[in-house]
Each structure stands twice: as C-alpha cells, then as structure tokens.
Design a protein around this motif. Structure first.
Motif, PDB file in Angstrom:
ATOM      1  N   SER A 517       0.844  -1.192   0.000  1.00 62.57           N
ATOM      2  CA  SER A 517       0.000   0.000   0.000  1.00 62.57           C
ATOM      3  C   SER A 517       0.875   1.235   0.000  1.00 62.57           C
ATOM      4  O   SER A 517       1.848   1.321   0.763  1.00 62.57           O
ATOM      5  CB  SER A 517      -0.914   0.010   1.227  1.00 62.57           C
ATOM      6  N   ALA A 518       0.560   2.162  -0.869  1.00 64.02           N
ATOM      7  CA  ALA A 518       1.236   3.453  -0.895  1.00 64.02           C
ATOM      8  C   ALA A 518       0.180   4.543  -0.947  1.00 64.02           C
ATOM      9  O   ALA A 518      -0.894   4.347  -1.534  1.00 64.02           O
ATOM     10  CB  ALA A 518       2.173   3.560  -2.101  1.00 64.02           C
ATOM     11  N   ASN A 519       0.475   5.668  -0.316  1.00 71.59           N
ATOM     12  CA  ASN A 519      -0.543   6.714  -0.305  1.00 71.59           C
ATOM     13  C   ASN A 519       0.062   8.076  -0.521  1.00 71.59           C
ATOM     14  O   ASN A 519       1.233   8.322  -0.217  1.00 71.59           O
ATOM     15  CB  ASN A 519      -1.329   6.692   1.009  1.00 71.59           C
ATOM     16  N   ASN A 520      -0.754   8.927  -1.072  1.00 72.73           N
ATOM     17  CA  ASN A 520      -0.432  10.335  -1.238  1.00 72.73           C
ATOM     18  C   ASN A 520      -1.413  11.079  -0.345  1.00 72.73           C
ATOM     19  O   ASN A 520      -2.503  11.445  -0.767  1.00 72.73           O
ATOM     20  CB  ASN A 520      -0.612  10.732  -2.703  1.00 72.73           C
ATOM     21  N   PHE A 521      -1.038  11.243   0.916  1.00 73.90           N
ATOM     22  CA  PHE A 521      -1.925  11.819   1.926  1.00 73.90           C
ATOM     23  C   PHE A 521      -1.457  13.229   2.262  1.00 73.90           C
ATOM     24  O   PHE A 521      -0.297  13.449   2.595  1.00 73.90           O
ATOM     25  CB  PHE A 521      -1.907  10.949   3.182  1.00 73.90           C
ATOM     26  N   HIS A 522      -2.396  14.182   2.193  1.00 71.90           N
ATOM     27  CA  HIS A 522      -2.068  15.569   2.516  1.00 71.90           C
ATOM     28  C   HIS A 522      -3.130  16.131   3.457  1.00 71.90           C
ATOM     29  O   HIS A 522      -4.320  16.171   3.114  1.00 71.90           O
ATOM     30  CB  HIS A 522      -2.004  16.429   1.250  1.00 71.90           C
ATOM     31  N   GLY A 523      -2.704  16.538   4.625  1.00 72.38           N
ATOM     32  CA  GLY A 523      -3.613  17.146   5.588  1.00 72.38           C
ATOM     33  C   GLY A 523      -3.504  18.654   5.550  1.00 72.38           C
ATOM     34  O   GLY A 523      -2.875  19.273   6.413  1.00 72.38           O
ATOM     35  N   ASP A 524      -4.100  19.247   4.548  1.00 72.82           N
ATOM     36  CA  ASP A 524      -4.082  20.712   4.419  1.00 72.82           C
ATOM     37  C   ASP A 524      -5.244  21.303   5.213  1.00 72.82           C
ATOM     38  O   ASP A 524      -6.163  21.915   4.644  1.00 72.82           O
ATOM     39  CB  ASP A 524      -4.168  21.120   2.939  1.00 72.82           C
TER      40      ASP A 524
END
Length: 1022
Positions: A517-524
């Motif tokens: 599993s790979a993710n592009n997670f951004h908590g803006d």
C-alpha cells in the motif's frame, strides 16, 4: 479432493433394536415421532418411483452426501448443471447448519464463518486444491493480511456442488479449524449426457434509487451464463466450457463513526473533567470506565460491479484405468464506486447547558456511554464533505493437471498439481481509493444523539455557504494484494479387502503472498488558498433523513436536515488550480507548477516510497498422511477411519519499513514524521505438527445413524501478524496524542484446535430426516493483540519543549493548540526549528520541529502479536428436512447454538490487550418449497445472531458487534416445454438493515441500509 467411501451392504430393519441403539436414539425418536406420523404406510414405497429433478434432486444429493460420508459433511448440490440454488455461493452456504456469512457493503454475501470460526480460519478448495485469495482493506486503510476467501469473485453458474467438511481428517489440507470447504465444478466424463444451456437475467436493485442522482448507476443490469459439456470417442475424450458475465449496480447508505469510541478509565479532578465544567455533564461516572464518540458520519455509496468467470476442462481416458484432466479457471471481478460523506468531529468535547446546548448525558453501567454528546464550536468550525472514488480489479487464474490411475482393483494413484494466482490491484488513475475533503467553515455547537437506531446529529444554524468552503485534505491510495499457490498432491489407495482400505499421501505447497500500500496523503487542514476558493464547485443538496428511510430515527426532527454532495472531479480540478496559484499548507504555501500540482493530487505508483507498506511472505509446507478405513461386519454395521497427518511449514517474511529522523508539528493538531527512508525488515519462523484424526459411525438401524469424531487441526496466522519489521505510521501522531505503528512475528504458532463431534441422524423417510449434533473445540495458541508503548531515538514530540511550556505559563490552556502555536511563532519565530510560512484565518502557519529545546520523546503505541492460552468453542446443531409425500411440498431448516470463552472484555480501556474470537454467533435457517413438472417455488429465511465482527475500531482495541440480522429470499421457476425455464430470484424481501455497536448498544458504530434485489430471467437447455 475426492473422499471415497467404503460401500456398505444395506440390511433389513430388525424387529428389535440393540440396547446401544436404544440408548443412542431415544432423543431423536421422540423428536421425530410427530413428523413420521404424517407419513402413510405406503408413502415411502410410492416415493421410490418418483423421477426426482430440480430442487428435490438437489436436496436428495445433499442428503446422500451427508449420510454416506465419513465424518460430518454437509453440502449443497446444483439443481441442474448451470443452476445453483442461490445467485451467490456464500449465500448458498448460509443454508447449512453452523455456517454464517459476512456481507459486503452492497449487502451481498462474501465470506463465511463456520461454527463460530471466522473467515480467516476456513480453508477453501476448488476441486480439492487450495485457492489463493487477494484481499485489500476497503477505502483508505491500506494493505490487508487476511486469508479469507471472497466468494463474491465466483459466479454460482458453473458450480456443481459445495462440500463443507466440519471434522478434521488426515487426508484434508490443514488451515480450516472451522471447516474445509470444497467447491466442485462439472467434469465432462462424470456426466452421463451432453449438457448445453444458456441463461440470461435482468437484475434490478432497489438500493440504487435510494442514492443521490450523482451516484446512481443503472437500475437494471444484465447477467448471462452458458455451459457446454460433451464426450467423444466412446467416452474417452471429454470437453466442458462454461462462462458467465454479470454487471450489477447497487447502493449503500451508512451512518457510522470512522474513528470509533474511545474507552478510558474514570478520571475526575476538582469537580471538572479535563477542563470540562461539571455543569455540562449529566450522570458522569464516578468509577469504572467511560467512553465517548470521536466523530459522526453519514455516507452514501453508489457501486458498480462487473464480473466475468470462465472455465475450460479437457479430459482424456485412453483406458478405463487411466484418466487425465487439464483445466483452467478464470475470474475477473471489477468493483468501482462513488462515495459522498458528510461528517462532524466531536472527540472528548463534553459541552452542555453552560454553553446553551443540551447536556452531555451518560448512561449508567460499568462502561458509561453518552447518549447525548455536545461539541462546542464557535461558528467557524469545519464541517466535512468528502467526495471519494474507489476502484479495484481482482483477477483469479488457476491451471490444474490431474492423473488418476487404477493400477488394479486394489491399488490406485491420484496425482494432482496446480498453479493458481489471485491479484487485486487499483483500477483507476486515482488508485484504489481517492478522496477530496471539502470543509464548510461555519459549524457551531453540534450534538450527537444515540437514542435511536440511526445516529442523530443536530447542528442548528449550519447551512451551506460557498464563500466559507475550502479543500482541507486529500488522500490517494494504491493498494495491492498478490498471492500465488503452487501445489502438488500425490495420493494412493490400497484396498486390503472388502472391509479395509489404506490411504496415504504426500503434499507440497508453496504460497507466495504480497500485500502493499502506498498513499499520497495531505492534511491541508487550513485549506488550499483562501476560503471561498471553491465556491464555483457544484454542491447538490438532499434531505438527509430520506437517504436512510428504512432505519428508525430517519424522521427524527432533531436530525440535521441536509446532505451535501460535492463533485469529486470539480474539486480536484479546482484544488490543482488553487495549488498552482497559492500553494498548499503542506508545502509551505509556495505555489506549485502545473505538473507538481497534478502529481500532488494523484495516486502513487511506487510501493518503495517512504511510508508505503510492502509485505512479502513465503510459506512452504510439506505434508504426509496415512489413513486406515475399516468397516465392521457386525450386527450393527460400523465404520472407522483412523489417520495421522504430518505438517511442516517454514515462513519467511520480508516487510518494508520506513526509518524516520525527525518530527514536525505542522498544523494545529497534526504532527508528522519526517526524513523517511525505506528499508526491509526480515524474519523467519518454522513449525511442525502431528495431527491425529478418528471418525466412527454406526447404522443402529437402516434409518438411524450415529457418529463420533475426534481430530486436531491448525489455523495459520494472518499475513499482517507476521511482518518482518516495525512500521511507524507517519501521520498518526497528533497534538498531545501518541503515534502508532505495527510489528509482527513470522515465528508465531498457528492456532491449534482439538475437535470432538457427536451426532445422530434419523432418516425416517426418503429425502426426510432429523439430526442433532454437538461439537467441542479446544483452541490453543490463540493470537493476542497487544499494544506496547515505546519511543524511538530522534523522534520527539514538538508540543512538549521549552517553547511549549512557556506558552502554558503565559496562561494559554492546553486545549488551545492554535493559540499555543501562535505564541511560539510570535516569540520564538527566529529560533532554529521554528519556521513561519504565513497566516490564514488569524492562525499562523508553519513548522515547529522536534529539535527545539527541551522536547521529550514522542510515544508510539505499537500494535504487536503473541500466542495466548486460548479457550473453547462448543455448540449444538439441529437439522431437519421433510418431504410431504408426493405433494411436491417440502421444508427444511436448522439451528446452530455456539458458545465460547474467547470473548471480548468490554469492561476495559482501549489500550488493553484482547484475545477474542471473531465471528461467533447463533444462526438459523428455514426453507420451504413446492415443485412439480412446471413450477419450482422456494422461500428462505436466514437469521444470524449478534457476533463480534472486529476487535479494533478507529480508537484502539475496541469491539465491533454486528447486531442480529435476518433476510428473506425467494425464487420462482416456471418451465415451458422440456427446454425453457423462466426464473425469478427475489432477495432481501424484508428490506432489512445492518447495525453495529461497540461496548454497549448505545455506542453506534454503523447503521447500513441497502435494498431489495430482483433478478428476472430465462434458461434454455439445448
């Protein structure tokens, strides 16, 4: 795998029963007397002459399987080639005593639990071969370590029979401590006639009409299937080809919490709780444990599934003693969905009368639960509106070879080999799951009510204002599951005489599993650009209560009235444009290039990137067994099978982990790990077992059979529990909240189950019987989940140092991280480790690193596993089947009672280790049917009692209980001439919903609504 039986000579009924027979059968005779009295003396004789077809033929074959098998075996046999009793294999198996099913988000059966043992510990075979399975965690949770086989990938059209072996046998593969399930497909040389048929159906799913227009798929979708099987050259050559295609659109509406209910020990200081005034709390506990919700969410999903199955079989028998079989099975299952979610955050916010809102009110009991919980927000808090896309494709392929050689009347050999793969991967440019978070920044005080079946959220004054919206985060996940099974099995049978048989075999299995599993997670969380920067994104509005029309509470006047539906593609396009113009808070508000912005909102393709998961496990098993079958030619015919199986397994696990060098307090409540580099951790393990088994049965009369079985079996740990290293979650830490991670151990022992079964079966008329059975499983080496708190060198909590303490000393309270950050930036903004990047909505943006003076080590709660002591599972099974003479009417049913000491301890906090068994529940079925030369009508009711569905929710080690659920299904067939049959399948006629709760029934975790489903079609047999 074939389980040959020693033929027994049928003896006429005796005038008197042997004393042992009286002792063994008195209970059954008492229970069956009323049913038997309905049969006239000549009924049995007249039934012998009836030509049995359809439903009756299927039930007769299942009865024969049950009666003649060694050990406890139940099964379901196709009514005709290409016509299985149910549209789904899992839903067929739930008609068997002791078998319960788990339903997926569309309400369709997908996984099975047998006698309280969950899907991960039931072995699934296809024609006697171990099948691979590839499961990913749905939505955004990443890779999965499950061993459970998903029956939703297989169509029922080409299946000839299902066999459920409930007792351990030396010749059966290990891994199924609940049961070994053998799925059988048609073999041309086993059929006595040419078979050629084609079927078409139209599928109407009512759940589609309960969705917002933007999520609705086609209300009517097609299904088509066909099979051709024939023999040539005087039955020396056989060919069979079958295939099916189905498309289904469905919907599900779910009210749930994603982050669970946190259970904590009582703690109250000076008349207040964590700074909450006592006047805000009603009935707050003075001892024991209390719990609170973290969030409340309303989610609707429109799902489209496309499934293609096919099988080709070639058989060659040059002589009667030699037969070769080559077969290939393929299944492709594509699932895509659109999801919209509206959510409100609560956390440990206990507001009340002092804030002009309803008091937070707790129930009494050892775990106090708020049935009213109010969060205080100032009118600028963010109300979430998520738009998501989910897409995955599963490909199953199996190539097999079998050679059966009858050397002589006494000696025969069977060689079987196969190479099978199953792979589930993303099926969208956006990965497996993608979500855009749109926030509405005008939420005031919000109250959650848990006094209805549907969770009720009340938020007075909340209304859509496009000028107060912003995208606050995005998630793009790529999840992969890839498993291969290579297996060779050699079996020999030697008949010593008419009453004795020896069986022996060798087996070699290599299982190669990868889960990544790979993710592009951004908590803006502060937004991308200014508020109102997304005002041109279309957002539709629907009545919230109307989306949950089947769940009590949907018309509660306290319920917030509106459900907002933003457009995913429009959100992403505007987010890219804003990132190019303004940058993002995660990148320091520096404008991005067009290419960088598009990559920012896209799914990763590299599973070696920092923060990604990549689990690789190789299991190599060698097995050998010997078994002696003996028939006693005594006054009471008896059979005994005594066997011993040797099983040796080596496990090599290599899992990618990320080593981090620092921490960054980058937003109000968010702390992330930085400086990640990827590496692999490697571990190995080995275990060896000797597994004995004994099966005994006796025909006390020609109608009454008793059985006793003892066997030992093992259930292997999940792949997620055998990781080779410690994986930290880079985004799990929060302000004043520990981070999380996981670690495994491939040296874990499998579960070991010692099984004892006793049963009696009374076949009082043709196709009619009653049966009762008792079972006991002693399970040891159960795998326990435990949480260990630890720290790692160089990873500190930025919200703990000298600057943080100075902010507290200035009078700022600990519950205002926004003001604390402002203080640090204003007073220490030029110091090393503190970087100010901008201001948004009065909040200073920037980074505070874990390297600032005085910071303390950041704690991590690491989930790990170990073998525990275990406990027992015990239960009773009751079965009956009755045919009303030649009338065409029949009825069957069963009830299973299961009990175990492997329970979840509800009176504990969320960090306490737990070792319960998932899936234990009582279950019942009732089926009635009528059949003649023209009509075939069947109605079925299935019920499953409450069961533990999972041992963790979003808040820690917390239970998820699925409440009792029942479903009514029906099917109607009408035959026109000899070849054409019209068919209608009516599913979920009672239109039920599925509800889940936590430690108490007031802790609502999920309330899921789907809908009725109707399939209308025809089958033509050539």
């Amino acid at each position: 795998m074939k389980h040959p039986q020693i033929s027994k000579t049928q003896r006429p009924a005796r005038a008197r029963l042997h004393p042992v027979a009286w002792a063994s059968s008195v209970a059954l005779l008492t229970g069956a007397a009323a049913v038997q009295a309905q049969q006239a003396a000549g009924d049995t004789q007249s039934l012998e002459t009836v030509v049995v077809t359809g439903i009756r033929k299927s039930l007769d074959s299942a009865v024969t399987l049950k009666r003649e098998s060694r050990g406890l075996v139940d099964g379901i046999v196709a009514e005709d080639i290409g016509k299985f009793p149910d549209t789904n294999l899992a839903e067929s198996m739930q008609r068997i005593a002791g078998v319960s099913i788990d339903r997926n988000a569309s309400g369709e059966g997908s996984k099975v639990t047998v006698r309280g043992v969950g899907p991960d510990f039931n072995m699934v075979l296809l024609n006697g071969r171990q099948m691979p399975t590839s499961v990913i965690n749905q939505l955004n949770n990443g890779a999965s370590g499950s061993r459970a086989f998903d029956f939703a990938n297989l169509s029922s059209d080409s299946i000839s029979a299902l066999e459920v072996y409930k007792t351990a046998r030396a010749e059966s593969p290990t891994g199924g401590i609940g049961a070994t399930i053998n799925v059988k497909t048609a073999r041309p040389l086993d059929l006595r006639e040419r078979v050629a048929s084609i079927g078409i159906k139209a599928n109407y799913d009512q759940s589609v009409s309960r969705l917002p227009n933007e999520l609705q798929g086609s209300k009517v979708t097609p299904e088509i299937s066909g099979i051709y099987s024939d023999t040539f050259g005087n039955r020396t050559l056989g060919i069979a080809i079958s295939g099916s295609y189905s498309k289904r659109s469905s919907g599900s509406n779910n009210a749930y919490t994603q982050n669970g209910w946190l259970s904590e020990a009582y703690n109250k200081v000076g008349g207040a709780f964590d700074g909450v005034p006592a006047g805000n709390l009603k009935n707050f506990p003075t001892s024991g444990y209390y719990t609170h919700t973290n969030d409340m969410r309303y989610s609707v999903t429109g799902l489209d599934r496309e499934r293609l199955n096919g099988q080709a079989v070639l058989q060659f028998a040059p002589t009667k003693e030699l037969k070769f079989t080559v077969d290939y099975t393929a299944a492709v299952n594509t699932v895509k969905s659109k999801n919209i979610e509206n959510s409100a955050w609560f956390g440990p916010s206990f507001s009340g009368a002092l804030n002009g809102s309803p008091q937070t009110t707790f129930t009494s009991g050892s775990v106090s639960t708020p049935i009213v919980q109010t969060a205080t927000w100032d009118g600028t808090h963010d109300y979430g509106m998520n738009a998501g896309l989910f897409a995955q494709k599963t490909k199953l392929g199996s190539t097999g070879f079998n050679a059966a050689w009858k050397v002589s009347d006494a000696l025969s050999f069977d060689l079987d080999a196969h190479h099978s793969t199953s792979k589930t991967s993303p099926d969208s440019p956006y990965g497996t799951y993608a979500v855009m978070d749109l926030a509405l920044f005008n939420q005031g005080n919000t109250t959650a009510y848990y006094d209805q079946k549907l969770p009720i959220m009340s938020s007075p004054g909340l209304a859509y204002d496009s000028n107060k919206t912003n995208v606050t985060g995005s998630q793009f996940y790529s999840n992969l599951s890839d498993q291969t099974v290579d297996q060779v099995q050699l079996r020999g049978t030697y008949r010593l005489g008419s009453d004795d048989k020896l069986l022996a075999g060798l087996g070699f299995t290599k299982l190669n599993n990868r889960a990544a599993s790979a993710n592009n997670f951004h908590g803006d969380w502060s937004g991308i650009g200014p508020q109102g920067g997304f005002k041109n994104v279309p957002v539709s509005q629907y009545g919230l209560g109307g989306l949950f029309s089947q769940i009590p509470g949907h018309n509660d006047p306290r319920l917030f009235s509106t459900f907002f539906v933003p457009d995913f593609n429009a959100l992403r396009a505007q987010a890219i444009a804003n990132a190019v113009k303004y940058g993002t808070s995660s990148t320091g508000n520096v404008p991005l290039s067009q290419a960088a912005a598009e990559a920012y909102f896209a799914a990763p393709t590299d599973y070696s990137q920092p923060g990604a998961s990549d689990w690789r496990t190789i299991e190599k098993s060698t097995s050998a067994y010997g078994q002696w079958d003996h028939s006693f030619d005594t006054s009471i015919p008896m059979n005994v099978s005594v066997g011993l199986r040797y099983e040796s397994t080596t496990v090599d696990s290599s899992s990618q982990v990320t080593a981090y060098t620092g921490t960054d307090w980058y937003a109000q409540n968010e702390v992330k790990l930085t400086g990640g580099t990827s590496t692999f951790g490697n571990k190995s393990g080995k275990y060896t077992y000797w597994l004995p088994s004994v099966d005994w049965d006796a025909d006390l009369t020609d109608k009454l059979k008793v059985r006793a079985s003892f066997g030992v079996n093992i259930g292997r740990p999940g792949f997620d529990k055998m990781l080779g290293g410690t994986q930290l979650n880079a985004d799990s830490a929060r302000y004043n909240v520990p981070g999380s991670g996981s670690a495994g151990d491939p040296a874990l022992k499998p579960l070991k189950s010692k099984n004892l079964d006793l049963s009696a079966e009374y076949y009082y008329a043709k196709s009619s019987y009653v049966a009762v059975g008792a079972f006991y499983k002693k399970v040891s080496d159960f795998i326990t989940t435990t949480t260990v708190s630890t720290t790692f060198a160089g990873l500190n909590q930025p919200a703990s140092g000298t600057y943080y303490q100075a902010a507290l000393a200035s009078g700022i309270t600990a519950d205002r991280p926004d003001l604390i950050r402002n203080y640090i930036f204003n007073n220490y903004g030029t110091q090393a480790g503190v970087t100010k990047t901008g201001v948004a909505n009065g909040i200073i943006q920037g980074d505070i690193l874990g390297t600032v003076p005085g910071t303390q080590p950041l704690a991590f709660n690491i989930t790990s596993y170990k073998n525990g002591a275990g406990d027992n599972i015990k239960g009773l099974e009751f079965n009956f089947q009755h045919m009303f003479g030649n009338s065409g009417f029949g009825v069957s049913g069963n009830f299973t009672y299961v009990k175990s000491g492997l329970k979840f301890n509800n009176n504990s906090d969320s960090s306490a280790p737990q070792a319960p068994l998932v899936g234990i529940s009582n279950s019942a079925n009732l089926v009635g049917f009528y059949e003649n030369e023209t009509w075939s009508i069947r109605g079925a009711y299935n019920w499953r009692g409450q069961f533990l569905a999972a041992t963790t929710d979003g808040a820690g080690n917390n239970p998820i209980y699925t409440e009792p659920y029942g479903q009514v299904d029906a099917s109607i067939g009408y035959k026109i001439g000899k070849n054409l049959t019209l068919q209608a399948d009516l599913l979920n006629l009672n239109d039920g919903y599925i509800r889940q709760h936590g430690r108490t029934s007031d802790e609502v975790l999920s309330a899921l609504q789907t809908g009725r489903r109707y399939l209308i079609g025809a089958r033509y047999r050539f």
